[in-house]
Design a protein around this motif. Structure first.
Motif, mmCIF file in Angstrom:
data_model
loop_
_atom_site.group_PDB
_atom_site.id
_atom_site.type_symbol
_atom_site.label_atom_id
_atom_site.label_comp_id
_atom_site.label_asym_id
_atom_site.label_seq_id
_atom_site.Cartn_x
_atom_site.Cartn_y
_atom_site.Cartn_z
ATOM 1 N N ASP A 176 0.823 -1.208 0.000
ATOM 2 C CA ASP A 176 0.000 0.000 0.000
ATOM 3 C C ASP A 176 0.860 1.263 0.000
ATOM 4 O OD1 ASP A 176 -2.534 -1.282 0.122
ATOM 5 O OD2 ASP A 176 -2.245 -1.644 2.256
ATOM 6 N N ARG A 177 0.338 2.326 -0.608
ATOM 7 C CA ARG A 177 0.929 3.657 -0.443
ATOM 8 C C ARG A 177 0.529 4.149 0.950
ATOM 9 N NH1 ARG A 177 -1.434 8.003 -2.833
ATOM 10 N NH2 ARG A 177 -3.319 7.047 -2.030
ATOM 11 N N ILE A 178 1.490 4.557 1.740
ATOM 12 C CA ILE A 178 1.237 4.915 3.134
ATOM 13 C C ILE A 178 1.489 6.409 3.315
ATOM 14 C CG2 ILE A 178 1.942 4.539 5.538
ATOM 15 C CD1 ILE A 178 2.757 1.669 4.681
ATOM 16 N N TYR A 179 0.435 7.146 3.683
ATOM 17 C CA TYR A 179 0.575 8.581 3.902
ATOM 18 C C TYR A 179 1.376 8.879 5.168
ATOM 19 C CZ TYR A 179 -2.927 9.888 0.352
ATOM 20 O OH TYR A 179 -3.603 10.103 -0.818
ATOM 21 N N ALA A 180 1.039 8.175 6.236
ATOM 22 C CA ALA A 180 1.677 8.410 7.538
ATOM 23 C C ALA A 180 1.300 7.262 8.459
ATOM 24 C CB ALA A 180 1.231 9.748 8.130
ATOM 25 N N GLU A 181 1.959 7.213 9.610
ATOM 26 C CA GLU A 181 1.684 6.180 10.602
ATOM 27 C C GLU A 181 1.144 6.823 11.872
ATOM 28 O OE1 GLU A 181 5.382 4.278 11.318
ATOM 29 O OE2 GLU A 181 5.809 3.922 9.189
ATOM 30 N N ILE A 182 0.095 6.244 12.425
ATOM 31 C CA ILE A 182 -0.400 6.671 13.736
ATOM 32 C C ILE A 182 0.359 5.865 14.780
ATOM 33 C CG2 ILE A 182 -2.393 6.831 15.265
ATOM 34 C CD1 ILE A 182 -4.163 6.972 12.789
ATOM 35 N N ARG A 183 1.140 6.559 15.610
ATOM 36 C CA ARG A 183 1.944 5.881 16.628
ATOM 37 C C ARG A 183 1.278 5.886 18.002
ATOM 38 N NH1 ARG A 183 7.418 5.505 15.666
ATOM 39 N NH2 ARG A 183 7.841 5.232 13.454
ATOM 40 N N GLY A 184 0.586 6.968 18.323
ATOM 41 C CA GLY A 184 -0.053 7.081 19.629
ATOM 42 C C GLY A 184 -1.412 7.737 19.505
ATOM 43 N N ALA A 185 -2.355 7.296 20.331
ATOM 44 C CA ALA A 185 -3.702 7.875 20.342
ATOM 45 C C ALA A 185 -4.196 7.885 21.780
ATOM 46 C CB ALA A 185 -4.649 7.073 19.453
ATOM 47 N N ALA A 186 -4.233 9.058 22.378
ATOM 48 C CA ALA A 186 -4.637 9.173 23.779
ATOM 49 C C ALA A 186 -5.852 10.073 23.901
ATOM 50 C CB ALA A 186 -3.490 9.728 24.625
ATOM 51 N N LEU A 187 -6.815 9.640 24.714
ATOM 52 C CA LEU A 187 -7.997 10.440 25.013
ATOM 53 C C LEU A 187 -8.172 10.489 26.525
ATOM 54 C CD1 LEU A 187 -8.618 9.037 22.089
ATOM 55 C CD2 LEU A 187 -10.904 9.906 22.478
ATOM 56 N N ARG A 188 -8.508 11.658 27.020
ATOM 57 C CA ARG A 188 -8.786 11.839 28.441
ATOM 58 C C ARG A 188 -10.042 12.690 28.570
ATOM 59 N NH1 ARG A 188 -5.533 8.395 28.380
ATOM 60 N NH2 ARG A 188 -3.617 8.204 29.613
ATOM 61 N N HIS A 189 -10.637 12.673 29.771
ATOM 62 C CA HIS A 189 -11.864 13.443 29.967
ATOM 63 C C HIS A 189 -11.778 14.254 31.240
ATOM 64 C CE1 HIS A 189 -16.017 14.514 29.307
ATOM 65 N NE2 HIS A 189 -16.270 14.244 30.575
ATOM 66 N N HIS A 190 -12.153 15.528 31.133
ATOM 67 C CA HIS A 190 -12.213 16.430 32.273
ATOM 68 C C HIS A 190 -13.651 16.446 32.781
ATOM 69 C CE1 HIS A 190 -11.081 20.662 34.006
ATOM 70 N NE2 HIS A 190 -11.417 19.792 34.934
ATOM 71 N N ALA A 191 -13.909 15.702 33.848
ATOM 72 C CA ALA A 191 -15.272 15.552 34.362
ATOM 73 C C ALA A 191 -15.596 16.709 35.300
ATOM 74 C CB ALA A 191 -15.407 14.219 35.102
#
Length: 956
Positions: free
Chosen positions: A292-307
């Motif tokens: 595949d032609r690869i545009y970029a790589e996702i290395r990290g994905a973090a989500l947090r919530h301010h309750a």
């Protein structure tokens, strides 16, 4: 109980642990004003200041949807997708736009010429606010009530009756109508339609989490790919100006501004933009293997919530924003100093912008307070300078911008740069013209970050890297450290413990009463109250109609008038909540207070995933009220033509408003919160103080299990340490009963799953919620474990939006068994989807026979909660799981209700299976725990199957 994680272990990334496998972006689509391709998008991003020729402009928030260069002028060839003419007119415009974006994304990735793992390719879509068909259908149903109030306000005058009828016809004609409206308006029909058009058989769901929507979609895709349950994921997210309501509601909350100034120190808001984007994601090893032609790589994905309790608002927490970014870097094992470009949220709100920049400055200064990189080494930008705030699409707009920058090795300009620079002592700068992007120090790859935020309190941070072709097929850098690749084995499917339950369904105010109703063997279905279904307007027995329901029966649940005890919610704010939000908030109170430990002891990041219709009733009603403002002008003209004076006309309009409750007062700042389906999850997180990312999930009638699947995926991936998951819907309402009647889906009598007289389902209200932890963590924490979730399988038929398919349902069941170390013959009970439609019941038993059919096995007992509580749509899977868990706890096979004569077309002997009508003792199998399967199948060929087992002593 198999588990790779010993009790007491946490999932935080350790420095000595290999990072997870990168995720490759192998296809893109970009549909924005004046943009029709990734190439167009890149040119827009590198053009001169907004407003110059060819540069695009975000200062069009007040432009109509049909303005030149917008999304309304994009023509979509319906015939290309094989859509029957009877369905085409009932489709939301967003369906067509997302179909087109999906096609362009797949084509960009080389398909159909390049192979795609279609059997394990998921489709995740994201939208926010209502769709045009939802608004139109609500208007059509409300037309009759409005006309009646006009006639009444006229005091019985002949001209009044004539004017009322003319207005009713006007509104119905404006709204249009089709028997397929119920399917055409659903947000989950969009991913289902995409799956069908391109023959994709993986997971199919729609998500909504305000302006974090597409971030949630990408994060879920990353979890599925790294967990090995999917081999490719198509994520599509879009935002349109479907009507005036979203912008007016944002303005009432003080968030809307006429122009875009993402980094202004005195910013007061943003314009709402339009756009539809898509990305096709694969594991890096798969993409490299497939060429595949690869545009970029996702290395990290973090989500947090301010309750934070109270009205929804963006987080201004500098520490939490920084911690979110640091979590992404820890996951990827990449230092902050390696990042050369940060795509910011750039909210346009002064306080939030200051918090974002301060958090990023702290991250890039390092622990010693010194810059982590060279002076001016980090370029900042925000795509809102070109597009405005594309809300549900915002994450994808930002992600694709950063990925294109890495792919082209170029840094785009930002307009306008902030006055006075960036006084944060960090190595930041902004560009007035684009620049070439040099490699990192010592030849390191280029890295980019994407930071996002939601008005419900969620924070997001993605870390991207350029793709270097010399990477090995395993995803690691040649000569560098390896990465953790996905493991598709039974041992990889970590068990998840249910440590709390809550539920409210017809005749059952809590989970305890729910089981007592089930054990009684008697349903709780009957005529719904007049406040739910105005029989004079909407009930016409025996007739298929676009304006009436032929049944008045349902499983009604009263909605709480007051907030749960202990919550400080003002009466005004509680009244502004959607009814589903109020019901879910009450059930969450039961869930969390019933748990042995207080909600405040749920530590670490979490997720609140609620199965829900993404178009809430409160929003539809508000949209109708706005639409009726135009109708008032027509009414005034009719009254004037009948001889009424201006004073009499004003008096008439006032009387209509008093009777109908229609337009008049300015919109409340609280309205927006009550319009968000993801707001249901956010209310639970915020009011109960849970640091848990909120998201609404729609997968038609499989929504609850889809939400549970998302939560289980987050727990197994280690991105959440606890989860609240389940579903809520109030299906007993005039709109849904009319729309379902038009398709002939409702029973003329009552719900009779598997009965020879079954002729459809009866709608029901309900909410079921579950508190989940990883099994090892629940044991470590000393939680009472009510049951253990072992596997969740999902599929799409990719055949018909309406007709069920046995092969597709069987595929979901088999995928659940791929995650466990036991076979179908070791499952004792099946909580079936069991809608009570003749075709649906027959197809489901056929699918069960294909998977559970084992010669010589003990008979599989089958039942359905719908026989007691009706079909609760998005909450149906939660009712099924609650019933299965309580049956396991009680060691009792639950009875069914309303079964008089078993349908002879059901080949139960092929399993073999029985459908019990009385409660019976449930003996455990030799040397194993009691086990049950739970099925939920939704319109659009969406199939989910869950495997749950008894918790004994945890020493299996």
């Amino acid at each position: 109980m198999p588990s790779d994680t010993p009790p007491g272990a946490r999932r935080e990334h350790r420095p000595d642990q290999a990072p997870p496998e990168p995720i490759a972006i192998v296809g893109m689509a970009a549909l924005y004003p004046g943009v029709r391709s990734p190439g167009d998008y890149w040119r827009l991003l590198n053009a001169g200041p907004p407003g110059e020729p060819g540069a695009g402009s975000a200062d069009r928030a007040d432009s109509p949807a049909g303005s030149p260069g917008g999304l309304a002028d994009l023509r979509v060839d319906v015939a290309r997708y094989g859509i029957p003419p009877a369905q085409a007119g009932a489709m939301a415009r967003m369906q067509l736009l997302m179909l087109e974006a999906a096609r362009r994304c797949l084509a960009d990735a080389g398909h159909p010429g390049r192979p795609l793992p279609a059997d394990r390719t998921d489709v995740v879509t994201g939208t926010c606010f209502g769709l045009d068909r939802q608004y139109a259908n609500a208007l059509r149903v409300e037309a009759g009530r409005y006309a009646r109030e006009v006639a009444a306000a006229a005091g019985g005058a002949p001209w009044g009756a004539e004017a009322a009828e003319r207005l009713r016809v006007l509104l119905v004609e404006r709204a249009g109508g089709s028997s397929h409206d119920r399917v055409g308006e659903m947000a989950s029909t969009i991913p289902a339609r995409i799956a069908g058009a391109f023959k994709l058989h993986g997971r199919t769901l729609a998500v909504e989490s305000a302006d974090a929507t597409s971030f949630l979609g990408v994060a879920h895709a990353v979890n599925c790919l790294r967990g090995g349950v999917s081999d490719a994921v198509l994520v599509v997210a879009g935002q349109r100006r479907e009507g005036p309501l979203p912008e007016l509601a944002l303005a009432a909350k003080g968030l809307l501004a006429p122009g875009t100034r993402p980094f202004a120190a005195d910013g007061r808001g943003f314009p709402l933009g339009e756009g539809v984007g898509a990305v096709l994601l694969k594991r890096l090893s798969s993409a490299v293997r497939d060429g595949d032609r690869i545009y970029a790589e996702i290395r990290g994905a973090a989500l947090r919530h301010h309750a934070r309790p109270g009205a929804f608002r963006y987080s201004d927490s500098v520490p939490l924003r920084r911690e979110t970014a640091e979590a992404s870097h820890r996951e990827a094992a990449v230092p902050a100093g390696a990042v050369g470009y940060v795509e910011c949220a750039g909210s346009g709100l002064a306080r939030e912008t200051a918090a974002e920049l301060a958090a990023l400055a702290g991250l890039h200064r390092g622990a010693d307070g010194e810059p982590a990189g060279p002076a001016g080494g980090v370029v900042l930008g925000s795509v809102r300078d070109r597009l405005g705030h594309t809300f549900a699409n915002a994450g994808l707009a930002a992600l694709t911008k950063a990925a294109l920058a890495l792919h082209h090795r170029g840094l785009p300009p930002q307009w306008p740069p902030p006055d006075g620079g960036l006084p944060y002592g960090a190595p930041f700068r902004m560009l007035r013209t684009g620049e070439e992007w040099p490699r990192g120090r010592d030849g390191a790859p280029r890295y980019a970050a994407v930071h996002g935020a939601s008005l419900t309190g969620t924070l997001c941070h993605l870390l991207l890297a350029e793709h270097e072709p010399d990477r090995t097929a395993s995803g690691g850098r040649a000569g560098g450290p390896p990465v953790r690749t996905a493991a598709r084995t039974a041992a990889a499917a970590e068990p998840v413990a249910v440590v709390g339950v809550g539920g409210r369904f017809a005749g059952a105010r809590d989970a305890g009463e729910f089981w007592r109703v089930v054990h009684s063997g008697r349903d709780r279905l009957g005529p719904v109250p007049d406040s739910v279904l105005d029989r004079e307007l909407y009930h016409a027995p025996g007739a298929l109609s676009l304006t009436h329901s032929y049944t008045d029966r349902g499983g009604h649940v009263p909605v709480p008038d007051e907030p749960p005890a202990g919550l400080r919610i003002t009466p005004l704010r509680h009244a502004a909540m959607d009814a589903a939000q109020r019901l879910a908030l009450a059930v969450a109170g039961e869930l969390l207070t019933g748990h042995r430990r207080a909600a405040g002891t749920l530590s670490g990041p979490g997720v609140v995933a609620i199965g829900s219709n993404l178009g809430l009733t409160a929003e539809r009603r508000a949209a109708v009220d706005l639409a009726l403002r135009d109708t008032e002008e027509a009414l005034a003209a009719l009254a004037g033509a009948a001889g009424l004076s201006p004073v009499e006309v004003r008096t008439l309009l006032k009387r209509v408003r008093e009777r109908y409750g229609g337009p008049g007062d300015p919109l409340s700042p609280a309205l927006l919160d009550g319009c968000l389906a993801g707001g249901t999850a956010a209310l639970i997180a915020n009011e109960y103080g849970l640091a848990a990312v909120p998201v609404a999930v729609e997968a038609a009638c499989a929504s609850s299990l889809a939400a549970l699947d998302l939560a289980v995926g987050a727990l197994r991936a280690g991105t959440a340490d606890f989860a609240v998951a389940g579903g809520v819907e109030l299906a007993c309402n005039a709109r849904d009963m009319v729309l379902c009647s038009a398709l002939g889906l409702l029973s003329h009598g009552t719900n009779r799953p598997f009965d020879a007289a079954a002729d459809g389902f009866t709608p029901g209200d309900g909410c079921g919620l579950f508190l989940l932890k990883r099994y090892a963590d629940a044991r470590r924490d000393g939680d009472e474990i009510l049951g253990v979730l072992r596997g969740v399988g999902a599929s799409n038929d990719a055949r018909s939006l309406i007709a069920p398919d046995a092969a597709g349902q069987a595929r979901a069941m088999r995928r659940a068994f791929e995650q466990v170390d036991f076979g179908p013959g070791e499952v004792d009970y099946l909580e079936a989807h069991g809608t009570g439609t003749r075709v649906g019941d027959r197809v489901e038993i056929d699918a069960v026979a294909r998977v559970y059919g084992t010669p010589g096995r003990d008979p599989l007992r089958i039942g359905s909660a719908k026989s007691f509580f009706g079909h609760t749509f998005a909450a149906a899977g939660s009712a099924g799981l609650l019933r299965a868990l309580q049956a396991i706890r009680a060691r009792t096979i639950p009875p069914g209700a309303n079964l008089r004569t078993l349908n002879p077309a059901l080949d139960l002997a092929a399993v073999p299976a029985t459908v019990p009508t009385e409660a019976a003792r449930w003996p455990a199998g030799p040397g194993r725990p009691r086990r049950a399967g739970v099925s939920s199948f939704g319109t659009g060929g969406i199939n989910y199957h869950l495997l749950v087992e008894e918790h004994t002593d945890g020493t299996r």
